[in-house]
Write an enzyme that holds these catalytic residues in place. Sequence first.
Site, PDB file in Angstrom:
ATOM      1  N   GLU A 179      -6.193  -8.026  -0.672  1.00  0.00           N
ATOM      2  CA  GLU A 179      -6.693  -8.129   0.700  1.00  0.00           C
ATOM      3  C   GLU A 179      -8.204  -7.962   0.625  1.00  0.00           C
ATOM      4  OE1 GLU A 179      -4.767  -5.392   3.354  1.00  0.00           O
ATOM      5  OE2 GLU A 179      -2.792  -5.819   2.526  1.00  0.00           O
TER       6      GLU A 179
ATOM      7  N   GLU B 242       0.816  -1.227   0.000  1.00  0.00           N
ATOM      8  CA  GLU B 242       0.000   0.000   0.000  1.00  0.00           C
ATOM      9  C   GLU B 242       0.847   1.274   0.000  1.00  0.00           C
ATOM     10  OE1 GLU B 242      -2.998  -0.267   3.063  1.00  0.00           O
ATOM     11  OE2 GLU B 242      -4.237  -1.559   1.828  1.00  0.00           O
TER      12      GLU B 242
HETATM   13  C1  GLA Z   1      -4.254  -2.585   4.862  1.00  0.00           C
HETATM   14  C2  GLA Z   1      -2.872  -3.171   4.905  1.00  0.00           C
HETATM   15  C3  GLA Z   1      -2.781  -4.391   5.752  1.00  0.00           C
HETATM   16  C4  GLA Z   1      -3.571  -4.229   7.009  1.00  0.00           C
HETATM   17  C5  GLA Z   1      -4.999  -3.939   6.645  1.00  0.00           C
HETATM   18  C6  GLA Z   1      -5.907  -3.883   7.851  1.00  0.00           C
HETATM   19  O1  GLA Z   1      -5.025  -2.968   3.817  1.00  0.00           O
HETATM   20  O2  GLA Z   1      -2.326  -3.442   3.657  1.00  0.00           O
HETATM   21  O3  GLA Z   1      -1.439  -4.637   6.058  1.00  0.00           O
HETATM   22  O4  GLA Z   1      -3.018  -3.209   7.757  1.00  0.00           O
HETATM   23  O5  GLA Z   1      -5.016  -2.693   6.006  1.00  0.00           O
HETATM   24  O6  GLA Z   1      -5.569  -2.927   8.748  1.00  0.00           O
END
Ligand code: GLA
Length: 646
Positions: free
Chosen positions: A300, A142
Site C-alpha cells: 500500500e 496488517e
Molecule cells: C492500512 C490498511 C488499509 C487501509 C489503509 C488506510 O494500511 O491496510 O486497509 O485501512 O491503512 O487507512
Amino acid sequence: MRIGVDYYPEAWDRSLWEKDADLMQQTGVEIVRLAEFAWCRLEPKDGEFAFEWLDEVIDILTKRGMKVVLCTPTNCPPLWFYEKHPDSVQTEKDGRKTRKGIRGHRCINNADFLRYAERIIDFMTKRYADNKSVVAWQIDNELEANFCFCDTCIGKYRVWLKSKYSTVEAVNKAYGNVMWSGEYSSWKQIEPPFGSYPDPWLNPSYMLDFNRYASDSVVEHINWQADLIRKNIPDAKITTNVWFCTNMPNFYDEFRGLDFISYDNYPTTRLPDNPEECYTHAFHLDLMRGVKRDKFWIMEELSGGLGCWAPMGRTTSPGMIKGYSLQAFAHGADTVVHFRWRNAAGGAEMHWHGLIDHSNVPGRRFAEFADLCKDAKALKAVCNTEIKSDVAILYSPEDEYAFKIQPQTNGMYYMEQPMLLHSAFTKYGLNVDIIDQRADFSGYRIIAAPQMYLTNADVVRRLYEFTENGGTVIITNRSGVKDEFNKCIMQQLPTAYRSLIGAYVEEYDPIGWDEARLKLADGSVYKCRRWCDVLHTETAEVIAEYDSEFYKGKPAITRNTYGNGTAYYIGTITEKSLYNRLVRDILTQADMPFVDGLPDNVEITTRTGNGTQARFIFNNTNKEQHFSIGSEDITLAPFEMKIDIS
Ligand code: GLA
Ligand code: ZN
C-alpha cells in the site's frame, strides 16, 4: 519496477469494473491487489461460496494484461459468522468483547474462526491454483501481535510459558517475582495484563514475555495460513503486509516462513518544521529490506491525503506520489502497489484519499501516478540489481518492546537514535542496511548498535569479534542495561560492552525535556537531550565532554581502539548536526569514500549488479535544492528523484 493498485470491486457497481480496468491498462498498471476485506461477498451464507464475481474481475484484469495479488479475507469474517459463534470475537484488556462491525476483530486462536478460515482459504486456493494471473498471495491484512484476552488465548499464553520455563519456579526466578509478593505458585495464577493499570506498573519481565508471546501467537497464525495456501499451491509466493503499528509483531519472525516482505508505506504529507525531527521514510524502507535482506514490495503506497482514523491531513504535494514510490524503489522495493485506485464512497475510510477522487474524474494526483507508471517501465533493467551496504544499523524489536514497556525518560523513544544515525549516514550518500542483531555481521565495515538494551551473550560476542577484526562499532547509552528477561544487570553500565568501549558509566542523568550541553575539543558546543551518561574512561579517548550540569568536564562521547577496530560510545542524545559530524569523522577515520555537501534530506542510494549501476538522488524536501557532487551541479524540484543508470 512494477506499479500496482489496491482495488475493491466488491464496493463498486459492476458497470465500473471494465472502465476501471481499461484506465488501469492505459495508465500502465501491472498488478492489482484484491479481496482482503471481501469475505461477506465471497461467502454470503454459511458454506455457500460466491466467487463468480471475483473470477470475473480477475478475468477482466487478465484480458488487459494485468496480474493479481489475492488476499485471504480473514481480516473480516461476515456478521452471520459472529451471530453463530459470538465467542470468536476478540476479548479486550478490560475483559469485554470487542465491538463488532469494525474490522480485524476476530480472535485468531478461536477454533470456530480457524475452521471457517480454513474452509474459505481451501476453497479459494483450489479455485485459483492454476490461474496464471494470480502471482502472489497476501495473508489477511496488517496483522498485529495478538493482544486478545479470551480464555483460549490465555490458555495458549500459558502453554507458551510452560514450554519456555517448564516450572512456575523458573518463571518466578526469571521475572524476579519476589518483589511485591508476586511469586506464582500455579500456572493458573498467570494471567495476561488485564485491567486498566498502566503497563509500566506491571513487572517489565512479565510484560516483555507477554509481548513475545503475542508476537509468536500471530506468527503461528500466519504460518498456519501459509501452510494452507501451500497445500493447494505448493509454489505460491506468499506475503503479509505490515506497518509500524501499536502492537508490532517481531518482523524477523513474522517473515521467516514467508516468501517476501510487503510494507504499507504512508510517508507524512506534512513535513515537520523542526529540523531536529526525523521524518525520512528511507529509514523504514531500509528496515523493511533488512528483514529478509532482500527486495520487497510496497503493498500500500501513499496516493493522497489521509483521513479515516483522524481528521483529514494535507493532500500530497506535487511530486510526492511519484517521488515516494521511486524512493521505495531506490531502497529495494521492486513492486509498488498504490492504496487505493479510488477513494471509497462509503464506510469509515471514505476520506482516505486514493488516486482518483469520489467524482471519478482523474485529476492532478492521477496524472502524477500515470507519469510514475511511464518512468517505472524504464527501470525494469534495474530490478536485478542489489543494494550493497558497508554500513549496518542494528534494530531489535525486543529492545523496542522493552522501551515501550518502560519509557526511559520524557521524550525518549527507541527509534530516535537509530533514525538519527541513519540520517547521518545517508547524508553522506551511503547505502545503509538495517538488520537484526542476530544477522550475520560479515561484509560490513561499520555497525551502529544503538541502545543494546537487552543483553544477548552471542550478540555481544559477535560485536567484540567484529571490532577486533577491524570493524567500527557505535554503541550508545542504554546498552547492556538488562538481561534477556528484562531484569537489570548488577554491573556498571554498559556492563558487557565495558571493555569494548574502554569506559564505564559512573552515573546517569535522565534529563528528559531538560537540556544539557557538551563540548568538543575544538570548543564547539552542542545540546544534549533526554539522557546523559556520565562516563569514566579506562582505555578510551574523549571526543566530547559535558559543558553543563554538575558533570561538566566529564566525558560524554568516547572512542576506543579494540583489536584492529574502533568502538565509539555516545552517552547522550544530541543534535543532528553532531551526529553528522561524528559520522563524517568515522567515515574519514575508516577510510571510506563518501559524498560531501548534500543538503539535509537529500538522499543518494545506489543499486548495482549484473553490469548495471543506478544512482538515485532524491530531494525529500518541499523546497527546490541546488548542490554539487564533484563537478556536477544538480538542481532538484521538491520530491524530485534523479536517476542515472550506467
Ligand atoms: C492500512 C490498511 C488499509 C487501509 C489503509 C488506510 O494500511 O491496510 O486497509 O485501512 O491503512 O487507512
Ligand atoms: Zn482470543
